[in-house]
Design an enzyme around this catalytic site. Sequence first.
Site, PDB file in Angstrom:
ATOM      1  N   LYS A 122     -22.882 -10.644   2.648  1.00  0.00           N
ATOM      2  CA  LYS A 122     -23.953 -11.367   1.939  1.00  0.00           C
ATOM      3  C   LYS A 122     -25.159 -10.446   1.898  1.00  0.00           C
ATOM      4  O   LYS A 122     -25.303  -9.566   2.744  1.00  0.00           O
ATOM      5  CB  LYS A 122     -24.301 -12.651   2.694  1.00  0.00           C
ATOM      6  CG  LYS A 122     -24.990 -13.696   1.843  1.00  0.00           C
ATOM      7  CD  LYS A 122     -24.025 -14.551   1.063  1.00  0.00           C
ATOM      8  CE  LYS A 122     -24.741 -15.419   0.058  1.00  0.00           C
ATOM      9  NZ  LYS A 122     -23.842 -16.392  -0.579  1.00  0.00           N
ATOM     10  N   ASP A 162     -26.051 -15.690  -6.140  1.00  0.00           N
ATOM     11  CA  ASP A 162     -26.338 -16.814  -5.238  1.00  0.00           C
ATOM     12  C   ASP A 162     -27.680 -17.355  -5.735  1.00  0.00           C
ATOM     13  O   ASP A 162     -28.048 -17.112  -6.898  1.00  0.00           O
ATOM     14  CB  ASP A 162     -26.396 -16.334  -3.765  1.00  0.00           C
ATOM     15  CG  ASP A 162     -26.447 -17.492  -2.769  1.00  0.00           C
ATOM     16  OD1 ASP A 162     -25.414 -18.128  -2.544  1.00  0.00           O
ATOM     17  OD2 ASP A 162     -27.539 -17.786  -2.226  1.00  0.00           O
TER      18      ASP A 162
HETATM   19  P1  NDP Z   1     -29.524 -21.464  -8.213  1.00  0.00           P
HETATM   20  O1  NDP Z   1     -30.580 -20.497  -7.960  1.00  0.00           O
HETATM   21  O2  NDP Z   1     -28.800 -21.485  -9.500  1.00  0.00           O
HETATM   22  O3  NDP Z   1     -30.088 -22.944  -7.976  1.00  0.00           O
HETATM   23  C1  NDP Z   1     -30.626 -23.337  -6.752  1.00  0.00           C
HETATM   24  C2  NDP Z   1     -31.168 -24.749  -6.897  1.00  0.00           C
HETATM   25  O4  NDP Z   1     -31.553 -25.223  -5.603  1.00  0.00           O
HETATM   26  C3  NDP Z   1     -32.405 -24.829  -7.771  1.00  0.00           C
HETATM   27  O5  NDP Z   1     -32.474 -26.091  -8.348  1.00  0.00           O
HETATM   28  C4  NDP Z   1     -33.525 -24.620  -6.733  1.00  0.00           C
HETATM   29  O6  NDP Z   1     -34.768 -25.139  -7.139  1.00  0.00           O
HETATM   30  C5  NDP Z   1     -32.975 -25.395  -5.566  1.00  0.00           C
HETATM   31  N1  NDP Z   1     -33.503 -24.842  -4.316  1.00  0.00           N
HETATM   32  C6  NDP Z   1     -33.408 -23.550  -3.902  1.00  0.00           C
HETATM   33  N2  NDP Z   1     -34.033 -23.391  -2.722  1.00  0.00           N
HETATM   34  C7  NDP Z   1     -34.519 -24.603  -2.405  1.00  0.00           C
HETATM   35  C8  NDP Z   1     -35.249 -25.092  -1.318  1.00  0.00           C
HETATM   36  N3  NDP Z   1     -35.617 -24.288  -0.303  1.00  0.00           N
HETATM   37  N4  NDP Z   1     -35.567 -26.420  -1.303  1.00  0.00           N
HETATM   38  C9  NDP Z   1     -35.200 -27.234  -2.324  1.00  0.00           C
HETATM   39  N5  NDP Z   1     -34.517 -26.815  -3.398  1.00  0.00           N
HETATM   40  C10 NDP Z   1     -34.172 -25.530  -3.424  1.00  0.00           C
HETATM   41  O7  NDP Z   1     -28.495 -21.306  -6.984  1.00  0.00           O
HETATM   42  P2  NDP Z   1     -26.993 -21.806  -6.863  1.00  0.00           P
HETATM   43  O8  NDP Z   1     -26.816 -23.089  -7.582  1.00  0.00           O
HETATM   44  O9  NDP Z   1     -26.114 -20.678  -7.153  1.00  0.00           O
HETATM   45  O10 NDP Z   1     -26.904 -22.052  -5.287  1.00  0.00           O
HETATM   46  C11 NDP Z   1     -27.163 -23.332  -4.684  1.00  0.00           C
HETATM   47  C12 NDP Z   1     -26.479 -23.388  -3.322  1.00  0.00           C
HETATM   48  O11 NDP Z   1     -25.065 -23.196  -3.502  1.00  0.00           O
HETATM   49  C13 NDP Z   1     -26.905 -22.307  -2.325  1.00  0.00           C
HETATM   50  O12 NDP Z   1     -26.837 -22.858  -1.016  1.00  0.00           O
HETATM   51  C14 NDP Z   1     -25.835 -21.250  -2.475  1.00  0.00           C
HETATM   52  O13 NDP Z   1     -25.717 -20.439  -1.325  1.00  0.00           O
HETATM   53  C15 NDP Z   1     -24.614 -22.126  -2.676  1.00  0.00           C
HETATM   54  N6  NDP Z   1     -23.464 -21.485  -3.292  1.00  0.00           N
HETATM   55  C16 NDP Z   1     -23.541 -20.901  -4.534  1.00  0.00           C
HETATM   56  C17 NDP Z   1     -22.440 -20.318  -5.107  1.00  0.00           C
HETATM   57  C18 NDP Z   1     -22.445 -19.772  -6.482  1.00  0.00           C
HETATM   58  O14 NDP Z   1     -21.354 -19.430  -6.981  1.00  0.00           O
HETATM   59  N7  NDP Z   1     -23.560 -19.668  -7.157  1.00  0.00           N
HETATM   60  C19 NDP Z   1     -21.159 -20.233  -4.373  1.00  0.00           C
HETATM   61  C20 NDP Z   1     -21.145 -20.967  -3.117  1.00  0.00           C
HETATM   62  C21 NDP Z   1     -22.288 -21.522  -2.612  1.00  0.00           C
HETATM   63  P3  NDP Z   1     -35.915 -24.151  -7.691  1.00  0.00           P
HETATM   64  O15 NDP Z   1     -35.564 -23.903  -9.128  1.00  0.00           O
HETATM   65  O16 NDP Z   1     -37.167 -24.903  -7.498  1.00  0.00           O
HETATM   66  O17 NDP Z   1     -35.846 -22.901  -6.849  1.00  0.00           O
END
Ligand code: NDP
Length: 449
Positions: A122, A162
């Site tokens: 990571k 991510d």
């Molecule tokens: P994105 O950046 O596409 O979206 C993240 C979302 O979560 C946004 O809506 C963001 O809001 C919100 N967010 C991020 N940080 C916080 C926080 N501290 N508090 C509240 N809301 C938050 O990321 P992903 O959708 O790719 O990832 C989301 C989760 O899924 C993570 O935990 C990631 O590790 C996990 N994941 C992702 C994978 C992938 O293929 N993308 C695979 C496996 C797991 P804002 O726009 O305000 O930042």
Amino acid sequence: MTEIMDIVTARDPGQPEFHQAVSEVAESIKPVLDKNPEYRQAKVLERIVEPERIIQFRVPWVDDKGEVQVNRAFRIEMNSALGPYKGGLRFHPSVNISILKFLAFEQTFKNALTTLPMGGGKGGSDFDPKGKSDNEVMRFCQSFMAELYRHIGPNTDVPAGDIGVGAREIGYLFGFYKKLRNEFTGVLTGKGLNWGGSLIRPEATGYGVVYYAAEMLATRNETLEGKTCLVSGSGNVAQYTTEKLLEFGAKIVTLSDSNGYIYDPEGVSQEKLEFVKMLKNVRRGRIKEYAEKYSGAEYVALESGQDHNPLWDYQAHCAFPSATENEINALDAQNLVKNGVKVVAEGANMPTTPDGIDVFLNNGVLFGPSKAANAGGVSVSGLEMTQNSMRLGWNRDEVDNRLQMIMKNIHKTCLDAAEEYGTPQNYMNGANIAGFVKVVDAMLDQGVV
Ligand code: NDP
């Protein structure tokens, strides 16, 4: 168990997220160590908590005003027993070594569960893409890759996206790697479709979470049809979780970002979801605008310091945390149980705190832990690597069928391991045990390295 936590906390004080991830696995695998003394003798636990390599570097870049900015970046090469290091890059101001080590540790077991040949890694930076111009993001990505390129490669370490790293960032990173190495190769996954990407990769994590939830429900002869669901986040994982839930006939009533959430009692339709995709992926706006556009929905701003998240306090049957770590605490978990939630499938990594997990397990909730439930994303990344090696691309159905099969297998693997070690339907124990055994058996075969 205490022994390993003593070692980890003494060696790495101030890494609470990493301690949390290790503690959860160590607790689950205690009966495995008792049954297999050779694991203890070979010190597999002591070895597996120690990253094989950590790279930390400076990322200087120039913003649109001509000012020099300096960010900090890392790549954690955690474990290569099963294949090249594999895991995403996160760009978010909260990124630090503790968060990336927890993610890399989890990733190692997750990748093992997929059965594809991938080790765990990571990386990321405390850079915040929010509010930056495309040119600023590009300059940052180029400076980031100017160092990272010497540590990665299609047979060494293959990063992906991510939080904060989507199609745009992967494009800039890939372009600069190609320029530096003069090599067009599968060094990153999540690439654009016409330059080496795989169909279904953007959808894979969200779709996979829903496939996993459907498998859990099937053990109780139920389906997702007609179920009310709470989803957090509005990024990649939340969007495609919502899309697949809609296809399965469920009703999604919440979405969020880091400022607040929307509650839509009529449910998010495909048309509303298309608006969210455009809002978040193209316009890079805030979820608040959903409630401005759709009058039936309300927007609730989140305040810092709240002891619980009101998003988790609505009547529902299923919850899909898809934003970030520790977004469901014990109080949130109690609210979910009180409001009728019977299924929790973790799209985000480690979104539930340990005492929150206890609440779910003690109340008979079908709890799909992240390292199993969200493994669909890295699975299709693995399939992207396969297609790159073969220099061909499978069609949509072919990738989706493989994804469904992988999620079904992961579900069964977790169920069987939980049963074998006397904790039936405890998917968390099942995932930790099955992932751990696969990795440490390979480590034992490969000697002390
Ligand atoms: P994105 O950046 O596409 O979206 C993240 C979302 O979560 C946004 O809506 C963001 O809001 C919100 N967010 C991020 N940080 C916080 C926080 N501290 N508090 C509240 N809301 C938050 O990321 P992903 O959708 O790719 O990832 C989301 C989760 O899924 C993570 O935990 C990631 O590790 C996990 N994941 C992702 C994978 C992938 O293929 N993308 C695979 C496996 C797991 P804002 O726009 O305000 O930042």
